[in-house]
Design an enzyme around this catalytic site. Structure first.
Site, PDB file in Angstrom:
ATOM      1  CG  ASP A 134      -2.026   1.029   1.127  1.00 50.49           C
ATOM      2  OD1 ASP A 134      -2.412   1.373  -0.011  1.00 50.49           O
ATOM      3  OD2 ASP A 134      -2.512   1.483   2.181  1.00 50.49           O
ATOM      4  CE1 TYR A 136      -0.362   8.937   4.263  1.00 49.15           C
ATOM      5  CE2 TYR A 136       1.859   9.818   4.144  1.00 49.15           C
ATOM      6  CZ  TYR A 136       0.596   9.843   4.694  1.00 49.15           C
ATOM      7  OH  TYR A 136       0.302  10.758   5.687  1.00 49.15           O
ATOM      8  CG  HIS A 141      -4.378  10.612   2.480  1.00 48.07           C
ATOM      9  ND1 HIS A 141      -5.395  10.539   3.419  1.00 48.07           N
ATOM     10  CD2 HIS A 141      -3.465   9.678   2.842  1.00 48.07           C
ATOM     11  CE1 HIS A 141      -5.102   9.597   4.306  1.00 48.07           C
ATOM     12  NE2 HIS A 141      -3.942   9.058   3.978  1.00 48.07           N
ATOM     13  NE  ARG A 150       4.310  14.569  10.236  1.00 52.41           N
ATOM     14  CZ  ARG A 150       3.686  13.686   9.454  1.00 52.41           C
ATOM     15  NH1 ARG A 150       3.291  12.533   9.958  1.00 52.41           N
ATOM     16  NH2 ARG A 150       3.464  13.947   8.189  1.00 52.41           N
ATOM     17  CG  ASP A 241      -5.712   0.088   3.400  1.00 46.75           C
ATOM     18  OD1 ASP A 241      -5.752  -1.044   3.907  1.00 46.75           O
ATOM     19  OD2 ASP A 241      -4.798   0.900   3.625  1.00 46.75           O
ATOM     20  CD  GLN A 248      -3.280   4.490  10.705  1.00 54.30           C
ATOM     21  OE1 GLN A 248      -4.494   4.519  10.569  1.00 54.30           O
ATOM     22  NE2 GLN A 248      -2.461   4.928   9.781  1.00 54.30           N
ATOM     23  CE  LYS A 261      -3.592   2.028   7.529  1.00 54.33           C
ATOM     24  NZ  LYS A 261      -4.308   2.947   6.652  1.00 54.33           N
ATOM     25  CB  THR A 357      -6.177   7.616   1.585  1.00 56.21           C
ATOM     26  OG1 THR A 357      -6.066   6.581   2.538  1.00 56.21           O
ATOM     27  CG2 THR A 357      -7.529   8.295   1.716  1.00 56.21           C
TER      28      THR A 357
HETATM   29 MN    MN Z   1      -4.161   2.763   2.804  1.00 54.75          MN
END
Ligand code: MN
Length: 423
Positions: A134, A136, A141, A150, A241, A248, A261, A357
């Site tokens: 997966d 990112y 996103h 953060r 997902d 998490q 996940k 995502t």
């Molecule tokens: Mn994902």
């Protein structure tokens, strides 16, 4: 021979303007009926064409494929024949389904054997997934998540624009659309000052993604260039997902996602070929700073795929909660594959590589509840009057995707699953 993507093509099988499966699509899947074993099918309108019987009846005689490839539980062996062959099968099916071709159109006896209504068949996992990765790769996103957790001024971590960040997921829990699952349980830390607790996840979320399926294997030590990547990609599916946000948050440091996940991921049943998606290619994100040479690519490599997410609480109607698009991706599939193999990691047929995502720039195009409700601070209203911060027990989450251009709509079908209470 006519181009199977030609927008002017029509079929003697009725496909309405809003059908996901016009003659220009012809996605592959695995289905069974009450009386048949699993086999390869192709979607056309609201029907499925049985390729095993088609082959038996001699419709693919010029291509010469052993029938065991079609009477198979998975597409892997079919995909392994190579793009020239699988594309040839798509071309031949296109020919046979075109309005002016009498071969199958005028053979009612054959039609009765090879066509089923989709409502009468059960779709199964299209491929045996060996490995699942997966990424990112949506900048909106990653920026949203970085802003929330953060620092809004440094939302993207320093590596983000230099490489497509990803993690290795788990293949065993990838399931076909329609498969319900139980709310996961696990360790969370709801209170900063208290020790962690064990129990049902409270912040269950979806992630709107697509995944591509590897169509050509490589050996250990080999790398795939961005220029050759498309040869190694068979097609795409919609991918949810599922994510347990509270699990998490507590578990992910320092090695990334784990139990948050791997309890379930849902895919749509029809694999839409890269060939069918080609007309919908569009320019990619402008990448600044410049990427390293092995990640450079040329041409339009993003794809304009409209993506919808809907929540259906039990016994009520669906509510649209997001409308996004695959074209918002910062990193392309070709770059993801080049990066994944730059170290010599080998790829196998059926491996699934998910986008991460897919959020767009506007709040109504965010690809997870985490972002849509901004960590639960802005609940969304359902049509039945209830509110959602995350996903409730007995909610069904539905994803739909389609490309549209020149009057042709290439759809993916549905990616849908219901959340049952914790076991
Ligand atoms: Mn994902």
């Amino acid at each position: 021979m006519t181009n199977p993507n030609d927008p002017s093509l029509t079929s003697w099988i009725e496909t309405g303007a809003d059908s996901d499966f016009p003659v220009q699509n012809l996605p592959f899947g695995i289905f069974k009926t009450q009386s048949s074993s699993p086999r390869i099918g192709v979607a056309i309108g609201d029907q499925v064409l049985d390729l095993a019987i088609m082959n038996k009846l001699g419709f693919f005689d010029k291509i010469k494929i052993d029938n065991s490839v079609f009477t198979n539980q998975y597409l892997n062996d079919f995909i392994a024949l190579g793009k020239q062959t699988t594309s040839g099968v798509r071309d031949r099916i296109s020919q046979l389904l075109q309005s002016d071709n009498p071969e199958l159109r005028d053979n009612k006896e054959a039609q009765a054997k090879v066509l089923h209504y989709q409502s009468n068949v059960q779709m199964l996992m299209p491929v045996k997934v060996g490995d699942y990765t997966d990424f990112y790769s949506s900048i909106d996103h990653a920026t949203n998540v970085g802003t929330m957790f953060r620092d809004p001024d440094n939302a993207l971590l320093p590596n983000w624009k230099h490489l497509p960040v990803g993690y290795h997921g788990r293949a065993s829990s990838i399931t076909i659309s329609g498969t319900s699952f139980h709310r996961p349980k696990g360790q969370t830390k709801p209170n900063e000052a208290e020790p962690p607790v064990y129990g049902p996840c409270r912040l269950l979320d979806f992630e709107l993604e697509t995944a591509f399926i590897i169509g050509k294997e490589t050996q250990l030590g080999d790398s795939i260039s961005t220029a050759n990547a498309d040869e190694h990609i068979f097609g795409m599916v919609l991918f949810n997902d599922w994510s347990a946000r509270d699990i998490q948050t507590w578990e992910y440091v320092p090695l990334g996602p784990f139990l948050a996940k791997n309890f379930a991921s849902t895919i749509s049943p029809w694999v839409v070929t890269l060939e069918a998606l080609e007309p919908f290619r569009t320019a990619g994100y402008k990448q600044e700073p410049k990427v390293l040479p092995y990640l450079e690519y040329s041409g339009d490599k993003n794809i304009d795929i409209s993506l919808d997410v809907l929540i259906q609480p039990e016994n009520t109607e669906e509510t649209l909660v997001s409308h996004s698009n695959y074209k918002f991706m910062y990193w392309t599939m070709e770059q993801q594959l080049a990066h994944h193999t730059v170290n010599g990691c080998n790829m196998n047929i059926g491996d699934m590589l998910a986008s991460g995502t897919i959020s767009g720039p506007r709040p109504d195009s965010f690809g997870s509840m985490l972002e849509i409700t901004w960590r639960g601070t802005k609940p969304v209203k359902m049509k039945d009057g209830s509110e959602r911060k995350f996903i409730n027990d007995n909610d069904t989450v539905i994803m739909r995707g389609y490309c549209r251009k020149d009057g042709v709509r290439i759809g993916f079908g549905e990616c849908k699953a219901k959340v049952l209470p914790a076991k």
